[in-house]
Design a protein around this motif. Structure first.
Motif, PDB file in Angstrom:
ATOM      1  N   PRO A  69      17.582  18.541  -7.319  1.00 51.32           N
ATOM      2  CA  PRO A  69      16.747  19.229  -8.316  1.00 51.32           C
ATOM      3  C   PRO A  69      17.546  19.833  -9.462  1.00 51.32           C
ATOM      4  O   PRO A  69      17.060  19.901 -10.594  1.00 51.32           O
ATOM      5  CB  PRO A  69      16.054  20.331  -7.494  1.00 51.32           C
ATOM      6  CG  PRO A  69      16.092  19.860  -6.095  1.00 51.32           C
ATOM      7  CD  PRO A  69      17.357  19.089  -5.964  1.00 51.32           C
ATOM      8  N   PRO A  73      17.464  17.576 -14.512  1.00 51.57           N
ATOM      9  CA  PRO A  73      17.365  17.741 -15.972  1.00 51.57           C
ATOM     10  C   PRO A  73      18.516  17.093 -16.735  1.00 51.57           C
ATOM     11  O   PRO A  73      18.322  16.619 -17.864  1.00 51.57           O
ATOM     12  CB  PRO A  73      17.360  19.263 -16.153  1.00 51.57           C
ATOM     13  CG  PRO A  73      16.858  19.804 -14.860  1.00 51.57           C
ATOM     14  CD  PRO A  73      17.398  18.874 -13.824  1.00 51.57           C
ATOM     15  N   HIS A 115      14.619  25.345 -11.937  1.00 57.11           N
ATOM     16  CA  HIS A 115      13.731  24.395 -11.252  1.00 57.11           C
ATOM     17  C   HIS A 115      13.841  24.554  -9.737  1.00 57.11           C
ATOM     18  O   HIS A 115      12.828  24.643  -9.023  1.00 57.11           O
ATOM     19  CB  HIS A 115      14.121  22.981 -11.679  1.00 57.11           C
ATOM     20  CG  HIS A 115      13.387  21.898 -10.968  1.00 57.11           C
ATOM     21  ND1 HIS A 115      13.966  20.685 -10.635  1.00 57.11           N
ATOM     22  CD2 HIS A 115      12.116  21.823 -10.493  1.00 57.11           C
ATOM     23  CE1 HIS A 115      13.096  19.937 -10.020  1.00 57.11           C
ATOM     24  NE2 HIS A 115      11.966  20.594  -9.914  1.00 57.11           N
ATOM     25  N   TRP A 167       3.601  24.485  -8.011  1.00 58.52           N
ATOM     26  CA  TRP A 167       4.383  23.299  -8.361  1.00 58.52           C
ATOM     27  C   TRP A 167       3.932  22.728  -9.703  1.00 58.52           C
ATOM     28  O   TRP A 167       4.758  22.318 -10.518  1.00 58.52           O
ATOM     29  CB  TRP A 167       4.241  22.247  -7.267  1.00 58.52           C
ATOM     30  CG  TRP A 167       4.967  20.979  -7.566  1.00 58.52           C
ATOM     31  CD1 TRP A 167       6.293  20.714  -7.376  1.00 58.52           C
ATOM     32  CD2 TRP A 167       4.409  19.775  -8.115  1.00 58.52           C
ATOM     33  NE1 TRP A 167       6.599  19.439  -7.775  1.00 58.52           N
ATOM     34  CE2 TRP A 167       5.461  18.841  -8.233  1.00 58.52           C
ATOM     35  CE3 TRP A 167       3.122  19.409  -8.514  1.00 58.52           C
ATOM     36  CZ2 TRP A 167       5.256  17.558  -8.733  1.00 58.52           C
ATOM     37  CZ3 TRP A 167       2.918  18.133  -9.015  1.00 58.52           C
ATOM     38  CH2 TRP A 167       3.969  17.225  -9.119  1.00 58.52           C
ATOM     39  N   LEU A 170       5.324  24.809 -12.405  1.00 64.75           N
ATOM     40  CA  LEU A 170       6.759  24.535 -12.544  1.00 64.75           C
ATOM     41  C   LEU A 170       6.986  23.234 -13.292  1.00 64.75           C
ATOM     42  O   LEU A 170       7.899  23.130 -14.133  1.00 64.75           O
ATOM     43  CB  LEU A 170       7.399  24.475 -11.153  1.00 64.75           C
ATOM     44  CG  LEU A 170       8.908  24.236 -11.109  1.00 64.75           C
ATOM     45  CD1 LEU A 170       9.647  25.357 -11.823  1.00 64.75           C
ATOM     46  CD2 LEU A 170       9.384  24.119  -9.669  1.00 64.75           C
ATOM     47  N   MET A 171       6.176  22.211 -13.020  1.00 60.05           N
ATOM     48  CA  MET A 171       6.319  20.944 -13.724  1.00 60.05           C
ATOM     49  C   MET A 171       6.006  21.090 -15.207  1.00 60.05           C
ATOM     50  O   MET A 171       6.623  20.444 -16.050  1.00 60.05           O
ATOM     51  CB  MET A 171       5.400  19.887 -13.100  1.00 60.05           C
ATOM     52  CG  MET A 171       5.828  19.422 -11.716  1.00 60.05           C
ATOM     53  SD  MET A 171       7.505  18.722 -11.663  1.00 60.05           S
ATOM     54  CE  MET A 171       8.445  20.120 -11.007  1.00 60.05           C
ATOM     55  N   LEU A 174       9.015  22.475 -16.747  1.00 59.63           N
ATOM     56  CA  LEU A 174      10.142  21.534 -16.741  1.00 59.63           C
ATOM     57  C   LEU A 174       9.920  20.350 -17.675  1.00 59.63           C
ATOM     58  O   LEU A 174      10.897  19.725 -18.122  1.00 59.63           O
ATOM     59  CB  LEU A 174      10.353  21.017 -15.307  1.00 59.63           C
ATOM     60  CG  LEU A 174      11.573  20.133 -15.060  1.00 59.63           C
ATOM     61  CD1 LEU A 174      12.863  20.918 -15.278  1.00 59.63           C
ATOM     62  CD2 LEU A 174      11.540  19.554 -13.649  1.00 59.63           C
ATOM     63  N   MET A 192      12.010  26.364 -21.136  1.00 56.57           N
ATOM     64  CA  MET A 192      11.010  26.251 -20.076  1.00 56.57           C
ATOM     65  C   MET A 192       9.742  27.021 -20.443  1.00 56.57           C
ATOM     66  O   MET A 192       8.629  26.561 -20.166  1.00 56.57           O
ATOM     67  CB  MET A 192      11.600  26.757 -18.759  1.00 56.57           C
ATOM     68  CG  MET A 192      12.783  25.926 -18.272  1.00 56.57           C
ATOM     69  SD  MET A 192      13.391  26.391 -16.635  1.00 56.57           S
ATOM     70  CE  MET A 192      12.162  25.603 -15.590  1.00 56.57           C
TER      71      MET A 192
END
Length: 272
Positions: A69, A73, A115, A167, A170-171, A174, A192
């Motif tokens: 993870p 990026p 992340h 989640w 978070l996506m 990201l 972010m």
């Protein structure tokens, strides 16, 4: 006597994301396909290296669960660098996959760290809700078995729902972050935050994109997963196209070296 160092000019703050029509999600995927078709063999090799790196990191003892993870990026930023090169008319090289490591490694690793922390917090929140529900259900089962089982099952479902929501958030944070760090030098947390704002600002467009990607991932997995060698670069190209449209004010002004009429991956044909 040494002269004092010249203060570094502050980077201009990134503007708010623009409005995007929901139907443009399909346009981004089409643009991603066009970018892929400019150098399909090199893109497929990049995707293969991408998978090998993620798989190798995942097999590391003790730290494999955290390494992948954090590095994700970096690799996404490298593929975005390749998409930008093709958009500018330059050649695509396999080694551009590691442009993020060469140019913004520290900031992109921080994005990866945030992340990872987000994933851990989402998992802990879901586990806390589900675990407390199981304990409550076990205690209640001493009085009424069916009631206790219902509490435990409902709590587990609530835990899964909480994890899914966290989640998804978070996506959103990201999604644009590697592009903003790699292509505009935005700080990790700012990138972010701005990414999440962009997704919320154009929520319907990104829901449509998520639905399309869900279908495409299943289709790509049918031929022994080989379709992912195509889909991963297409997603990278779609992400680049989405960044260009959503954050068009961030793009630098055209220079003398860039012709205004030069076609790009996301240009539309002139209307009659």
């Amino acid at each position: 006597m040494k002269a004092p160092p010249t203060p570094r000019a502050p980077h201009p703050p990134p503007p708010a994301p623009g409005d995007v029509a929901p139907g443009h999600a399909l346009d981004w995927l089409v643009a991603g396909w066009r970018i892929f078709m400019k150098a399909p063999v090199v893109w497929a090799l990049q995707a293969l290296v991408f998978f090998v790196v993620i798989a190798a990191l995942g097999m590391l003892p003790f730290l494999g669960w955290a390494a992948a993870p954090m590095v994700l990026p970096l690799l996404i930023a490298g593929m975005l660098s390749g998409a930008r090169a093709l958009d500018r008319g330059d050649a695509l090289l396999v080694g551009q996959l590691f442009d993020g490591l060469r140019q913004h490694a520290g900031r992109l690793l921080l994005v990866g760290l945030f992340h990872l922390l987000g994933l851990l917090l989402a998992a802990l929140a879901a586990a806390a809700i589900g675990g407390s529900a199981v304990l409550t259900g076990t205690a209640a089962s001493a009085v009424g078995g069916l009631a206790g089982a219902g509490i435990a099952a409902g709590g587990m479902m609530l835990g899964v729902a909480v994890f899914t929501v966290l989640w998804a958030l978070l996506m959103m944070a990201l999604w644009f972050a590697p592009a903003l760090v790699m292509l505009h030098d935005v700080a990790p947390l700012d990138a972010m935050t701005l990414s999440a704002r962009a997704c919320f600002h154009n929520l319907l467009a990104f829901i449509v994109l998520a639905a399309l990607l869900y279908v495409l991932v299943w289709v790509a997995m049918i031929p022994a997963g080989l379709g992912m060698l195509v889909l991963i670069p297409v997603i990278a190209g779609a992400l680049y196209a989405a960044w260009k449209e959503t954050f068009s004010p961030l793009l630098p002004a055209p220079t003398d070296d860039t012709r205004a009429d030069a076609p790009t991956a996301t240009d539309e044909p002139p209307k009659p």
